[in-house]
Design a protein around this motif. Sequence first.
Motif, mmCIF file in Angstrom:
data_model
loop_
_atom_site.group_PDB
_atom_site.id
_atom_site.type_symbol
_atom_site.label_atom_id
_atom_site.label_comp_id
_atom_site.label_asym_id
_atom_site.label_seq_id
_atom_site.Cartn_x
_atom_site.Cartn_y
_atom_site.Cartn_z
ATOM 1 N N THR A 130 5.569 -70.995 -77.525
ATOM 2 C CA THR A 130 6.563 -70.780 -76.479
ATOM 3 C C THR A 130 6.761 -69.296 -76.169
ATOM 4 O O THR A 130 7.180 -68.947 -75.059
ATOM 5 N N GLU A 134 11.600 -76.635 -78.883
ATOM 6 C CA GLU A 134 10.347 -75.883 -78.961
ATOM 7 C C GLU A 134 9.183 -76.786 -79.346
ATOM 8 O O GLU A 134 8.092 -76.664 -78.786
ATOM 9 N N SER A 188 8.334 -78.787 -76.313
ATOM 10 C CA SER A 188 7.836 -78.036 -75.160
ATOM 11 C C SER A 188 6.481 -77.380 -75.409
ATOM 12 O O SER A 188 5.765 -77.097 -74.449
ATOM 13 N N LEU A 195 3.702 -76.911 -72.578
ATOM 14 C CA LEU A 195 3.309 -75.593 -72.083
ATOM 15 C C LEU A 195 1.802 -75.420 -72.107
ATOM 16 O O LEU A 195 1.214 -74.843 -71.184
#
Length: 315
Positions: free
Chosen positions: A113, A257, A260, A264
């Motif tokens: 991230t 996190e 994600s 990402l």
Amino acid sequence: MQTALSALTAEMAITTCTTAQRLSIAVRCVTSRISRPPRDGLGRPASATAAWHAKQQQQMPVSRHVCRSLFDDKIEAEPPQSPHPSLVNEDLLPTLVTQRTFTAADYAALWVTLVISITTYYLAASLVDLGMSWWQGVLTVFVGNVITLVPMCLNAHPGTKYGIPFPVLARASFGIKGSNIPSVSRALVACGWFGIQTWIGGNSIHQMLQAVTANSLSTSVIPWLGTTGAQLGCFLAFWCIQVVIIMRGIDCIKDIEKASAPILVALAVALMVWAYTSAGGFGPMLSAPSKFGPGMQLEGKFWSVFWPAVTANVG
């Protein structure tokens, strides 16, 4: 028998001593069991022969391994006993091993991230716009990340391994009152980046809303803000989302996190596919020459752009 008894005594002492005393006992234990020359049956030092010294040289990696195994044992910071109320609070207490919830996968998700971020894309794109070729821009970002990575890992090691908060760790070098300086500095930098990231997130929401509403959102600019009401509303909405996550604690941040990070990565791959198709392949993107090369319009000015760019990436 004597060696075993000495080892047992040292082990019992380690369990009842402070951290500093444990390290001292470990050093004495290692040096007494490994580095001491052999003795005869009467306990007197034997003659130091060349063969014994050669054997010690061969065993050096083993001794280092033993030292490493001793020092890598879980040395846990303990809560202070009867501390002064002005020196400790719930946030400054050490995090015990049983209280730690981050795993290697959580740290990996955190790094994903951090690396796959819009600010990194902005910086790399701006470097190409300033005249760098693609590899010069990537190299500049890489150098900035390496410069940041080394002190960041060193700074994070005590907290990660021993559970010591940074404000407490800073007291060792800055003093009790002086430790407020680096702590407040970190907080101010965090506030600045929070604002930058919130503006980028709010602007992204605004662009998506404009796309789905056929650019029907308000475009009148608020004079004293320099932004439209719709942009301000998206900014405040994204700000509220982040504050709610922060208020729920570090475990909520960790879970987001982890969720994600793969998203990402997938979005980064999708973005690369979009760039490839939009530019008609990698050729037009990768073949663009640097404007700082010989005979180009910015010849000889590469370093005047490189160092400020590295500084911006580090900051």
